[in-house]
Design a protein around this motif. Structure first.
Motif, PDB file in Angstrom:
ATOM      1  N   GLN A   6      10.967  10.194   3.971  1.00 26.10           N
ATOM      2  CA  GLN A   6      10.163   9.934   2.788  1.00 26.10           C
ATOM      3  C   GLN A   6       8.757  10.476   2.956  1.00 26.10           C
ATOM      4  O   GLN A   6       8.191  11.032   2.031  1.00 26.10           O
ATOM      5  CB  GLN A   6      10.107   8.433   2.505  1.00 26.10           C
ATOM      6  N   GLU A   7       8.177  10.303   4.120  1.00 26.43           N
ATOM      7  CA  GLU A   7       6.828  10.797   4.361  1.00 26.43           C
ATOM      8  C   GLU A   7       6.773  12.322   4.251  1.00 26.43           C
ATOM      9  O   GLU A   7       5.826  12.871   3.746  1.00 26.43           O
ATOM     10  CB  GLU A   7       6.333  10.357   5.745  1.00 26.43           C
ATOM     11  N   MET A   8       7.793  12.983   4.724  1.00 25.32           N
ATOM     12  CA  MET A   8       7.807  14.436   4.685  1.00 25.32           C
ATOM     13  C   MET A   8       8.014  14.955   3.271  1.00 25.32           C
ATOM     14  O   MET A   8       7.513  16.002   2.918  1.00 25.32           O
ATOM     15  CB  MET A   8       8.892  14.980   5.609  1.00 25.32           C
ATOM     16  N   TYR A  71       5.781   5.850 -10.377  1.00 25.35           N
ATOM     17  CA  TYR A  71       5.119   5.011  -9.387  1.00 25.35           C
ATOM     18  C   TYR A  71       6.129   4.534  -8.357  1.00 25.35           C
ATOM     19  O   TYR A  71       7.198   4.036  -8.714  1.00 25.35           O
ATOM     20  CB  TYR A  71       4.474   3.793 -10.068  1.00 25.35           C
ATOM     21  N   ASN A  72       5.778   4.675  -7.088  1.00 26.47           N
ATOM     22  CA  ASN A  72       6.627   4.132  -6.037  1.00 26.47           C
ATOM     23  C   ASN A  72       6.184   2.701  -5.752  1.00 26.47           C
ATOM     24  O   ASN A  72       5.206   2.205  -6.307  1.00 26.47           O
ATOM     25  CB  ASN A  72       6.586   5.014  -4.780  1.00 26.47           C
ATOM     26  N   ARG A  73       6.897   2.029  -4.876  1.00 24.47           N
ATOM     27  CA  ARG A  73       6.633   0.614  -4.607  1.00 24.47           C
ATOM     28  C   ARG A  73       5.208   0.386  -4.068  1.00 24.47           C
ATOM     29  O   ARG A  73       4.541  -0.557  -4.462  1.00 24.47           O
ATOM     30  CB  ARG A  73       7.671   0.064  -3.637  1.00 24.47           C
ATOM     31  N   SER A  74       4.738   1.256  -3.212  1.00 22.99           N
ATOM     32  CA  SER A  74       3.388   1.073  -2.661  1.00 22.99           C
ATOM     33  C   SER A  74       2.320   1.249  -3.737  1.00 22.99           C
ATOM     34  O   SER A  74       1.309   0.551  -3.741  1.00 22.99           O
ATOM     35  CB  SER A  74       3.146   2.027  -1.494  1.00 22.99           C
ATOM     36  N   ALA A  75       2.551   2.174  -4.677  1.00 30.51           N
ATOM     37  CA  ALA A  75       1.599   2.368  -5.774  1.00 30.51           C
ATOM     38  C   ALA A  75       1.571   1.138  -6.679  1.00 30.51           C
ATOM     39  O   ALA A  75       0.492   0.690  -7.102  1.00 30.51           O
ATOM     40  CB  ALA A  75       1.979   3.598  -6.583  1.00 30.51           C
ATOM     41  N   ILE A  76       2.731   0.588  -6.939  1.00 31.52           N
ATOM     42  CA  ILE A  76       2.814  -0.618  -7.768  1.00 31.52           C
ATOM     43  C   ILE A  76       2.083  -1.767  -7.087  1.00 31.52           C
ATOM     44  O   ILE A  76       1.309  -2.488  -7.723  1.00 31.52           O
ATOM     45  CB  ILE A  76       4.288  -0.982  -8.038  1.00 31.52           C
ATOM     46  N   LYS A 106       7.005  -6.443 -15.863  1.00 32.22           N
ATOM     47  CA  LYS A 106       8.236  -6.065 -15.163  1.00 32.22           C
ATOM     48  C   LYS A 106       7.966  -5.867 -13.678  1.00 32.22           C
ATOM     49  O   LYS A 106       8.730  -6.298 -12.813  1.00 32.22           O
ATOM     50  CB  LYS A 106       8.793  -4.786 -15.788  1.00 32.22           C
ATOM     51  N   TRP A 107       6.865  -5.207 -13.340  1.00 35.86           N
ATOM     52  CA  TRP A 107       6.504  -4.980 -11.948  1.00 35.86           C
ATOM     53  C   TRP A 107       6.246  -6.298 -11.239  1.00 35.86           C
ATOM     54  O   TRP A 107       6.650  -6.476 -10.098  1.00 35.86           O
ATOM     55  CB  TRP A 107       5.261  -4.106 -11.854  1.00 35.86           C
ATOM     56  N   LYS A 108       5.570  -7.212 -11.916  1.00 32.80           N
ATOM     57  CA  LYS A 108       5.286  -8.513 -11.293  1.00 32.80           C
ATOM     58  C   LYS A 108       6.581  -9.252 -10.974  1.00 32.80           C
ATOM     59  O   LYS A 108       6.714  -9.837  -9.900  1.00 32.80           O
ATOM     60  CB  LYS A 108       4.404  -9.374 -12.204  1.00 32.80           C
ATOM     61  N   LYS A 109       7.525  -9.228 -11.909  1.00 32.31           N
ATOM     62  CA  LYS A 109       8.813  -9.879 -11.659  1.00 32.31           C
ATOM     63  C   LYS A 109       9.545  -9.212 -10.498  1.00 32.31           C
ATOM     64  O   LYS A 109      10.141  -9.865  -9.668  1.00 32.31           O
ATOM     65  CB  LYS A 109       9.687  -9.809 -12.910  1.00 32.31           C
ATOM     66  N   MET A 110       9.482  -7.887 -10.459  1.00 39.53           N
ATOM     67  CA  MET A 110      10.152  -7.133  -9.407  1.00 39.53           C
ATOM     68  C   MET A 110       9.547  -7.440  -8.034  1.00 39.53           C
ATOM     69  O   MET A 110      10.269  -7.647  -7.054  1.00 39.53           O
ATOM     70  CB  MET A 110      10.036  -5.629  -9.691  1.00 39.53           C
ATOM     71  N   ILE A 111       8.229  -7.504  -7.947  1.00 39.41           N
ATOM     72  CA  ILE A 111       7.548  -7.745  -6.675  1.00 39.41           C
ATOM     73  C   ILE A 111       7.710  -9.198  -6.239  1.00 39.41           C
ATOM     74  O   ILE A 111       7.899  -9.479  -5.051  1.00 39.41           O
ATOM     75  CB  ILE A 111       6.049  -7.371  -6.783  1.00 39.41           C
ATOM     76  N   MET A 112       7.631 -10.124  -7.178  1.00 40.69           N
ATOM     77  CA  MET A 112       7.709 -11.540  -6.852  1.00 40.69           C
ATOM     78  C   MET A 112       9.095 -11.980  -6.380  1.00 40.69           C
ATOM     79  O   MET A 112       9.223 -12.891  -5.601  1.00 40.69           O
ATOM     80  CB  MET A 112       7.298 -12.410  -8.057  1.00 40.69           C
ATOM     81  N   SER A 113      10.131 -11.309  -6.869  1.00 40.81           N
ATOM     82  CA  SER A 113      11.488 -11.740  -6.470  1.00 40.81           C
ATOM     83  C   SER A 113      12.033 -11.028  -5.280  1.00 40.81           C
ATOM     84  O   SER A 113      11.501 -10.247  -4.636  1.00 40.81           O
ATOM     85  CB  SER A 113      12.449 -11.521  -7.640  1.00 40.81           C
TER      86      SER A 113
END
Length: 113
Positions: A6-8, A71-76, A106-113
């Motif tokens: 992923q980094e590459m 947006y990837n997870r870290s950006a979110i 939606k992002w908040k629900k995704m991150i919280m669960s």
């Protein structure tokens, strides 16, 4: 091993934006210099840099750029941390980053669960 892959595969935004500034917007180089000197750009840095270079008020350009954002997870997580740090509600955060309030929820629900 997946993390290395992923980094590459992540684009080198610093080089991309540096080339864009040199070729198309040399007058904006001083404004963007602090971002271009960083070794690695965060998602928020990329958003700020993009707005410094391209947001000239052209509605069509802004609409096109908005459709092509991803947006990837870290950006979110960075965006949601920005909300907490600056004590913003979903509407204010959505307005600041030009997102939908529903996307923030939606992002908040995704991150919280």
């Amino acid at each position: 091993m997946d993390k290395q892959i992923q980094e590459m595969s992540r684009p080198d935004y610093r080089r991309i934006y540096n080339d864009i500034i040199i070729k198309k917007h040399p007058d904006k180089k001083e404004k963007c210099q602090s971002f271009l000197l960083k070794k690695q750009l965060s998602a928020l840095d990329i958003i700020k840099l993009n707005s410094l270079i391209f947001d000239s008020g052209d509605r069509e350009c802004i609409a096109f750029n908005q459709k092509n954002k991803a947006y990837n997870r870290s950006a979110i997580q960075e965006i949601l941390e920005y909300q907490i740090k600056n004590k913003l509600n979903n509407t204010q955060l959505a307005s600041h980053f030009k997102l939908s309030r529903n996307t923030i929820a939606k992002w908040k629900k995704m991150i919280m669960s």
